[in-house]
Enzyme design. Sequence first.
Site, PDB file in Angstrom:
ATOM      1  N   THR A 145      31.358   2.389  12.815  1.00  0.00           N
ATOM      2  CA  THR A 145      31.065   3.007  14.111  1.00  0.00           C
ATOM      3  C   THR A 145      31.343   4.512  14.040  1.00  0.00           C
ATOM      4  OG1 THR A 145      31.725   0.922  15.110  1.00  0.00           O
ATOM      5  CG2 THR A 145      31.388   2.776  16.605  1.00  0.00           C
ATOM      6  N   ASN A 171      40.178   2.620  16.022  1.00  0.00           N
ATOM      7  CA  ASN A 171      39.252   2.515  14.889  1.00  0.00           C
ATOM      8  C   ASN A 171      38.117   3.536  14.985  1.00  0.00           C
ATOM      9  OD1 ASN A 171      36.428   1.318  14.182  1.00  0.00           O
ATOM     10  ND2 ASN A 171      37.811   0.349  12.724  1.00  0.00           N
ATOM     11  N   SER A 203      27.268  -4.785  11.326  1.00  0.00           N
ATOM     12  CA  SER A 203      27.473  -6.209  11.612  1.00  0.00           C
ATOM     13  C   SER A 203      26.216  -7.004  11.249  1.00  0.00           C
ATOM     14  CB  SER A 203      27.759  -6.425  13.098  1.00  0.00           C
ATOM     15  OG  SER A 203      29.136  -6.339  13.360  1.00  0.00           O
ATOM     16  N   LYS A 205      21.595  -1.679  23.233  1.00  0.00           N
ATOM     17  CA  LYS A 205      21.961  -1.075  21.947  1.00  0.00           C
ATOM     18  C   LYS A 205      21.226  -1.755  20.778  1.00  0.00           C
ATOM     19  CE  LYS A 205      26.424  -0.386  21.636  1.00  0.00           C
ATOM     20  NZ  LYS A 205      27.866  -0.613  21.354  1.00  0.00           N
ATOM     21  N   LYS A 215      24.812 -10.823  20.593  1.00  0.00           N
ATOM     22  CA  LYS A 215      25.699 -10.169  19.621  1.00  0.00           C
ATOM     23  C   LYS A 215      26.601  -9.205  20.368  1.00  0.00           C
ATOM     24  CE  LYS A 215      26.895  -9.227  15.364  1.00  0.00           C
ATOM     25  NZ  LYS A 215      28.295  -9.468  15.816  1.00  0.00           N
ATOM     26  N   LYS A 265      29.149 -10.007  25.106  1.00  0.00           N
ATOM     27  CA  LYS A 265      30.472  -9.366  25.003  1.00  0.00           C
ATOM     28  C   LYS A 265      31.518 -10.335  25.519  1.00  0.00           C
ATOM     29  CE  LYS A 265      31.862  -5.062  24.284  1.00  0.00           C
ATOM     30  NZ  LYS A 265      31.232  -4.298  23.238  1.00  0.00           N
TER      31      LYS A 265
END
Length: 417
Positions: free
Chosen positions: A188, A219, A356, A92, A68, A104
């Site tokens: 976030t 963001n 997510s 994480k 992810k 990623k």
Amino acid sequence: MPEKFFLQTQKQFKKIAKFLNLESEIIQQLKEPQRILKFQIPVRMDNGKIKVFFGFRSQHNNSLGPYKGGIRYHPNVSEDGIKALSMLMTWKCSLVGLPFGGGKGGVIINPLELSKNELERLSRGYVNKVFPLIGPDIDIPAPDVNTNAQIMAWMDDEYSKLKGKDLPAAFTGKPLEMWGIKGREEATGYGGVIILEKLSKIFDLKPEKTTLVIQGFGNVGYYFARFAFKKGFKIIAISEAEGGIYVSKGLNPEKTLKCKEVKGKIAGCYCAGSVCDTSFGEKITNKELLQMPVDVLVPAAVENVITKENAPKIKAKYIIEMANGPVTPEALSILNKRKVLSVPDILANAGGVVVSYFEWLQSKEKKKWKKRKVLEELSAILGKAFDKVRDLSQREKISLRKAAYFIAINKVAKAIK
Ligand code: GLU
């Protein structure tokens, strides 16, 4: 993304692995990604010519679940940087207890140089290249630096077309109409403010007397600023790549964003209360922002901004790492000695991937979540993770970062065993 970034991330892992006494078979598996894809993406530009872009997807580890992590579009994207960021995603997801591993992706591109149609063709081209190796139970990409819900919509649409069926759980961070979830966009930044409130309780910081500076007004930086402002904290400076603004009486993030949308940049957007007025503020550089006398420093842009060179000059008492990897390991030891408390990225900025996860569940179950439930569950998950990390750091007299990595890596190592 400097080449050093992966080596640094790897070194950090090895240090904790030693501390945890991990077997060498486990270290070998975790010190590099399990798989890294590098590919060309030829894109037909609006002028009819083909331009070739370079893309990456790094799949670090899937012992706890499917890979992810986001996909970023940035001129500084590099294989090394993407590898480092995919490793951080493994830690994480593990730290906050999600059933995911770490991945990623990225494309070397300044998205501002592309038209909307070119951006769509690039995003669909990316999916064509990674298609066989991603999917709702294999690897689930999401937005990251310079990517957003529209890009996820193109990508999920392309993926579903190639599969011949609608698969909304293949991507997260999608628009609401495509099984996106309420609260994902601000998640976030919102998560970072949950951490800020935790610090406030422990150290008795009164919002109206607590000053904040934020590096980055994308963001993450924007929503962090907005929620912190709503809670009454005083944001005295923010910056973007080109430089920042300082408003001594405290700035209004929403007004600043509106002003930026008109002017194209934040320079000159000195908005306090309900008005923007040049007499309120002044320009500052990114370097100055990091070294301002302030209570809380929030790096919310890119990696490696707090280094051994500027760490001795940081005047903030607390740092909330909202970017991925903003504080180098050398800088952290200097900060620790100087008693500056830094909340690690894998905890502070985990709000995005937590929501997510909710979106992934929602997309699979086809059952919509209410925004209130999203934010409540997010607070519960981050609050619990923070308490665990802080308890361990107090008990063992180690930094928050060491404690967070300790918990995260230990869990992944156990899953491998
Ligand atoms: N790009 C975000 C991160 O670095 C979110 C990843 C996701 O939602 O999968 O955590």
